[in-house]
Design an enzyme around this catalytic site. Structure first.
Site, PDB file in Angstrom:
ATOM      1  N   HIS A 135      14.077  68.507  66.477  1.00 58.92           N
ATOM      2  CA  HIS A 135      14.816  69.608  67.107  1.00 58.92           C
ATOM      3  C   HIS A 135      13.837  70.722  67.531  1.00 58.92           C
ATOM      4  O   HIS A 135      13.868  71.826  66.983  1.00 58.92           O
ATOM      5  CB  HIS A 135      15.815  70.128  66.065  1.00 58.92           C
ATOM      6  CG  HIS A 135      16.832  71.106  66.546  1.00 58.92           C
ATOM      7  ND1 HIS A 135      16.519  72.318  67.102  1.00 58.92           N
ATOM      8  CD2 HIS A 135      18.179  71.067  66.520  1.00 58.92           C
ATOM      9  CE1 HIS A 135      17.627  72.973  67.388  1.00 58.92           C
ATOM     10  NE2 HIS A 135      18.645  72.235  67.055  1.00 58.92           N
TER      11      HIS A 135
ATOM     12  N   GLU B 196      15.083  68.713  72.621  1.00 59.54           N
ATOM     13  CA  GLU B 196      15.039  67.928  71.389  1.00 59.54           C
ATOM     14  C   GLU B 196      15.035  66.431  71.677  1.00 59.54           C
ATOM     15  O   GLU B 196      15.912  65.936  72.389  1.00 59.54           O
ATOM     16  CB  GLU B 196      16.240  68.296  70.527  1.00 59.54           C
ATOM     17  CG  GLU B 196      16.362  69.790  70.284  1.00 59.54           C
ATOM     18  CD  GLU B 196      17.757  70.235  69.920  1.00 59.54           C
ATOM     19  OE1 GLU B 196      18.474  69.437  69.293  1.00 59.54           O
ATOM     20  OE2 GLU B 196      18.136  71.359  70.261  1.00 59.54           O
TER      21      GLU B 196
HETATM   22  O1  TA6 Z   1      20.716  71.250  68.927  1.00 58.71           O
HETATM   23  C1  TA6 Z   1      21.590  72.284  69.300  1.00 58.71           C
HETATM   24  C2  TA6 Z   1      22.410  72.711  68.081  1.00 58.71           C
HETATM   25  O2  TA6 Z   1      23.221  71.647  67.631  1.00 58.71           O
HETATM   26  C3  TA6 Z   1      23.229  73.950  68.462  1.00 58.71           C
HETATM   27  O3  TA6 Z   1      24.602  73.651  68.589  1.00 58.71           O
HETATM   28  C4  TA6 Z   1      22.924  74.944  67.334  1.00 58.71           C
HETATM   29  O4  TA6 Z   1      23.856  74.789  66.275  1.00 58.71           O
HETATM   30  C5  TA6 Z   1      21.511  74.522  66.957  1.00 58.71           C
HETATM   31  O5  TA6 Z   1      21.556  73.088  66.988  1.00 58.71           O
HETATM   32  C6  TA6 Z   1      20.969  75.094  65.674  1.00 58.71           C
HETATM   33  O6  TA6 Z   1      21.615  74.515  64.584  1.00 58.71           O
HETATM   34  P1  TA6 Z   1      21.219  75.060  63.101  1.00 58.71           P
HETATM   35  O7  TA6 Z   1      21.996  74.206  62.162  1.00 58.71           O
HETATM   36  O8  TA6 Z   1      19.722  74.915  62.967  1.00 58.71           O
HETATM   37  O9  TA6 Z   1      21.630  76.514  63.100  1.00 58.71           O
END
Ligand code: TA6
Length: 277
Positions: A153, A253
């Site tokens: 991510h 990601e």
């Molecule tokens: O990858 C995007 C996502 O799924 C967003 O919806 C946002 O929630 C981000 O990940 C961050 O997630 P986290 O659990 O690290 O706050």
């Protein structure tokens, strides 16, 4: 040089400093939170409002989302899985004139099987040189087939979000996580609102064009990718984000986020990122 270090609060990480770059990887989550080529702007973005403490994922760098991406079917389980808040072990380290490589490992334990009833070994291979290469390796040591989704991510440093465009996803189908609807991408991706999309059948590499540089992201065994920027309102609500964080970061990601499939064998999904002017 590869050194094990700890912050004042005991938060443990590995520091890599070689002829081309510096990098820092927390033992919690095998979370790479710095990659900077010497005399350049850091490639990875980390919030100046994030905590570095066990139990909470660092906001930025490359969180390892495993064994699920997003929310589990069980709403009591943590978003993006438990790997990023688990303590991994440094298993191997090697260096040569071009790069430094480490391998970190997470094994299933009684506490992980309470969350997710499978025996596994998870390994992250990290190679730090003029490019940054990560490979996430899942070994299904169980007798049952695993269904996993996963993501590296990655948060990238950009100059100004309004000047950023992402190329390489033209004409690709994507799932818009905001309205739960599928669309087809027209042209390069630009940002003027909250953006949270899972692109499918991705052909790599992709490019992040910033006004000051282009970052190239390549990947293998990754069928999908997520493009995310929280924009103003969501950024203000999120843990570990400063009010203005959305302006200097974008997530691209490398994922296998929509189609979980995993027989009891071995899977390797990886990717590399490089920065080119
Ligand atoms: O990858 C995007 C996502 O799924 C967003 O919806 C946002 O929630 C981000 O990940 C961050 O997630 P986290 O659990 O690290 O706050």
């Amino acid at each position: 040089m590869i050194t094990c270090k700890a912050m004042a609060n005991g938060f443990e990480y590995i520091e890599i400093n070689n002829a081309t770059a510096t990098a820092k990887i927390a033992l919690q989550g095998a979370h790479l939170f710095e990659y900077t080529r010497h005399n350049e702007t850091p490639i990875l973005w980390v919030s100046t409002c994030t905590a570095f403490e066990n139990g909470a994922a660092i906001r930025g760098g490359i969180p390892v989302c495993w064994p699920w991406f997003g929310m589990s079917e069980n709403p009591d389980l943590p978003q993006h899985g438990f790997a990023r808040t688990s303590i991994w072990k440094l298993m191997e380290q090697t260096e040569n004139a071009q790069a430094s490589t480490i391998i970190l490992e997470l094994q299933s334990t009684k506490s992980t099987t309470k969350l997710w009833p499978f025996e596994f070994t998870l390994r992250l291979h990290v190679k730090v040189g003029t490019t940054l290469e990560l490979s996430l390796e899942t070994l299904n040591r169980d007798s049952k087939t695993m269904n996993i989704t996963q993501a590296l991510h990655t948060y990238f440093t950009i100059d100004t979000i309004q000047n950023v465009s992402i190329r390489g996803l033209e004409h690709k189908r994507y799932f818009n996580a905001l309205d739960k609807t599928f669309y087809t991408q027209e042209g390069a991706i630009t940002f003027d609102k909250e953006t949270d999309r899972i692109y499918q059948d991705v052909t790599w590499p992709l490019k992040i064009d910033d006004s000051v540089r282009t970052i190239s992201i390549n990947a293998s065994n990754s069928t999908s990718c997520v493009v995310w920027n929280p924009w103003i309102e969501k950024c203000a609500r999120m843990s570990g984000m400063c009010k203005e964080s959305y302006q200097s970061m974008v997530c691209l990601e490398t994922t296998n986020a929509l189609k979980p499939t995993f027989p009891p064998t071995h899977n390797e999904a990886g990717g590399s990122i490089s920065s080119a002017r």
